[in-house]
Structures are given as structure tokens and as C-alpha cells.
Design a protein around this motif. Structure first.
Motif, PDB file in Angstrom:
ATOM      1  N   LYS A   1       0.879  -1.413   0.212  1.00 52.79           N
ATOM      2  CA  LYS A   1       0.268  -0.020   0.186  1.00 52.79           C
ATOM      3  C   LYS A   1       0.861   1.208   0.009  1.00 52.79           C
ATOM      4  O   LYS A   1       0.515   2.412  -0.554  1.00 52.79           O
ATOM      5  N   ILE A   2       1.911   1.097   0.551  1.00 50.95           N
ATOM      6  CA  ILE A   2       2.939   2.444   0.772  1.00 50.95           C
ATOM      7  C   ILE A   2       3.433   2.619  -0.650  1.00 50.95           C
ATOM      8  O   ILE A   2       3.338   3.707  -1.044  1.00 50.95           O
ATOM      9  N   GLU A   3       3.961   1.501  -1.351  1.00 50.45           N
ATOM     10  CA  GLU A   3       4.517   1.616  -2.719  1.00 50.45           C
ATOM     11  C   GLU A   3       3.405   2.229  -3.785  1.00 50.45           C
ATOM     12  O   GLU A   3       3.811   3.078  -4.462  1.00 50.45           O
ATOM     13  N   GLN A   4       2.416   1.601  -3.479  1.00 53.72           N
ATOM     14  CA  GLN A   4       1.104   2.400  -4.590  1.00 53.72           C
ATOM     15  C   GLN A   4       0.792   3.681  -4.065  1.00 53.72           C
ATOM     16  O   GLN A   4       0.836   4.581  -5.213  1.00 53.72           O
ATOM     17  N   SER A   5       0.909   4.260  -2.994  1.00 61.69           N
ATOM     18  CA  SER A   5       0.523   5.582  -2.688  1.00 61.69           C
ATOM     19  C   SER A   5       1.525   6.426  -2.992  1.00 61.69           C
ATOM     20  O   SER A   5       1.341   7.526  -3.517  1.00 61.69           O
ATOM     21  N   ILE A   6       2.880   5.811  -3.040  1.00 62.66           N
ATOM     22  CA  ILE A   6       3.943   6.744  -3.416  1.00 62.66           C
ATOM     23  C   ILE A   6       4.021   6.711  -4.808  1.00 62.66           C
ATOM     24  O   ILE A   6       4.268   8.050  -5.296  1.00 62.66           O
ATOM     25  N   GLU A   7       3.698   5.987  -5.614  1.00 61.53           N
ATOM     26  CA  GLU A   7       3.721   5.947  -7.063  1.00 61.53           C
ATOM     27  C   GLU A   7       2.692   7.020  -7.344  1.00 61.53           C
ATOM     28  O   GLU A   7       3.072   7.822  -8.326  1.00 61.53           O
TER      29      GLU A   7
END
Length: 254
Positions: free
Chosen positions: A116-122
Motif C-alpha cells: 500500500k505504501i508503494e502504491q501510494s508513493i507511485e
């Protein structure tokens, strides 16, 4: 508290509500199954019906905005961001892309899982880069974009970008606060205290800078100074959660 606060998002109560959220987002949305209030579900059901009947982009924009507001009130910021991106795609202004970026940045700040962190960062980077393509001097977007690199394989990218912001405006408080937070994370408390003191020279009423300074002073074994700052914060009109935290910290100071 000062960079990426880890706050637990509303818990699911029953798995039976999962499909509702999923139905209100397209397949490319990074939304996940969460519990929505009954009022929110009713609102989304009506808004989705209105969206199907919308005849033009103006009507769609109005409904997208209303859907985003429903999700924001429920603290489901990734879903809210999804619809704000739709608005920005229809009307690609700096303000629209910034609003979408800010919302995804909230999702990033609250994300609990690595995926979820990586998706939000992207998504956050995508939106803020759109902002910067329209206005390379948007310091807000550049500072928040920088902070998405803190947990990456190249954290120095974050520091470099924030220093670029401060080269443009040495008194830009969000950038100073971010450097203070990064100094705390790397246990450089003397540097952190210096950054928070800089902020307080610009704005003596900045509560977050007071707290950052106080916690840094504790680590520097200057507890009397920290205690004085905490007592000063308690005189302010702060919310109950923060008041309880400060009071607990004061009680634990030896």
C-alpha cells in the motif's frame, strides 16, 4: 509525528462491506477493502447512479468531487485520490493536480502495508510531477515529493530536493520541518533542534516545531528545557489526543 505518521485507518467490522468500496473504484484504483459507514455507502450508491446519468464533463467533475469528499471523510484517501485524479485529467490545472497529490500523500502517510505504501508513493509522485511540470517553483509539491523518497533506496534524494527548496526560499517552513524530522530519524538531534529553532524564529507559535524541539532536547539530555516547552504547549488550544500525549511525556520525564 514529523515525517510519516503511522495512524491506524478505520478497521473493518465485517467482510460483507468489502465489495461496496471495490465497486466504487475502477480496476486501476489502489483502493482496498475497508469498512464504510452506512451513510457513506448510501451516498456513494446515489452518486454512482448520478455519475452514470451525467451528460457532460462538468457534471462528471461535480460528482467526482462529491465522491472524493465522501471517501475523504471516511479516511479512505487512496479512493478519494483516485477520483481527484479523474478531475485533474478532465481539467489539468496545477491546483487540481496538487489536490490529488495532497490526497495521495495522506494515503501514503497512513498506509500500513509495504504494498500500500508503494502504491501510494507511485500515485503521489505522479500527481506532484504533474504539478511541477506546470510550475517548477511549487515548493509545496516539491517538498512533499521529496518526502516520498525517505523510505526508498535513495533517501539522499529527499534531502537534496529539500535543500533545493530552501535554496529558493530559506524560510520555507515545511522544508525546514522536514529536515528536522529527517535529522531526528537519523539520531542527529543537535541538527534537528537547530532546524526547529529556525522555524520558531520565523513563527514562534508553530506547535509542531515546539514539539520537535522538545523531543530533540530530551534526547540531548536537556530535559528541563523540554519540560518548559511542553508546559507552554499545554497552554495552547490543542486537541485531546495531543494534550494526552504531551501530558504523558511530561509525566515520564525524570
Amino acid at each position: 509525528m514529523y515525517s510519516r505518521p503511522k495512524v491506524v485507518v478505520k478497521d473493518e467490522e465485517k467482510a460483507g462491506k468489502e465489495q461496496t468500496v471495490q465497486q466504487n473504484n475502477s480496476k486501476d484504483s489502489d483502493s482496498h477493502a475497508v469498512h464504510l459507514s452506512e451513510e457513506a455507502e448510501k451516498s456513494l450508491s446515489k452518486l454512482n447512479a448520478d455519475l452514470k446519468a451525467a451528460k457532460d464533463n462538468s457534471a462528471k467533475t461535480t460528482i467526482y468531487n462529491q465522491i472524493a469528499e465522501v471517501f475523504s471523510k471516511e479516511s479512505v484517501f487512496d479512493s478519494a485520490g483516485h477520483y481527484l485524479v479523474k478531475i485533474a485529467e478532465l481539467s489539468p490545472t496545477e491546483a487540481n493536480w496538487e489536490r490529488a497529490g495532497d490526497t495521495y500523500y495522506q494515503a501514503y502517510s497512513l498506509a500500513l502495508s509495504g504494498n500500500k505504501i508503494e502504491q501510494s508513493i507511485e500515485k503521489t509522485r505522479f500527481c506532484y510531477n504533474k504539478v511541477l511540470s506546470l510550475d517548477p517553483q511549487n515548493l509545496h509539491a516539491k517538498t512533499n515529493l521529496a518526502m516520498t523518497y525517505v523510505t526508498s533506496d535513495s533517501p539522499m534524494t529527499a534531502i537534496g530536493m529539500i535543500r533545493e527548496v530552501l535554496d529558493t526560499d530559506p524560510n520555507y517552513i515545511p522544508a525546514l520541518m522536514s529536515l528536522g524530522a529527517l535529522s531526528m530519524q537519523s539520531n542527529q538531534f543537535e541538527k534537528a533542534a537547530g532546524r526547529f529553532n529556525q522555524v520558531l524564529k520565523i513563527n514562534p507559535a508553530n506547535t509542531n516545531a515546539k514539539l520537535g524541539l522538545a523531543y530533540s532536547l530530551i534526547e540531548l539530555d536537556k530535559k528541563d528545557e523540554a519540560r518548559e516547552i511542553f508546559n507552554d504547549v499545554l497552554k495552547e488550544d490543542i486537541d485531546k489526543v495531543l494534550r494526552d500525549e504531551v501530558t504523558k511525556t511530561l509525566n515520564n520525564l525524570k
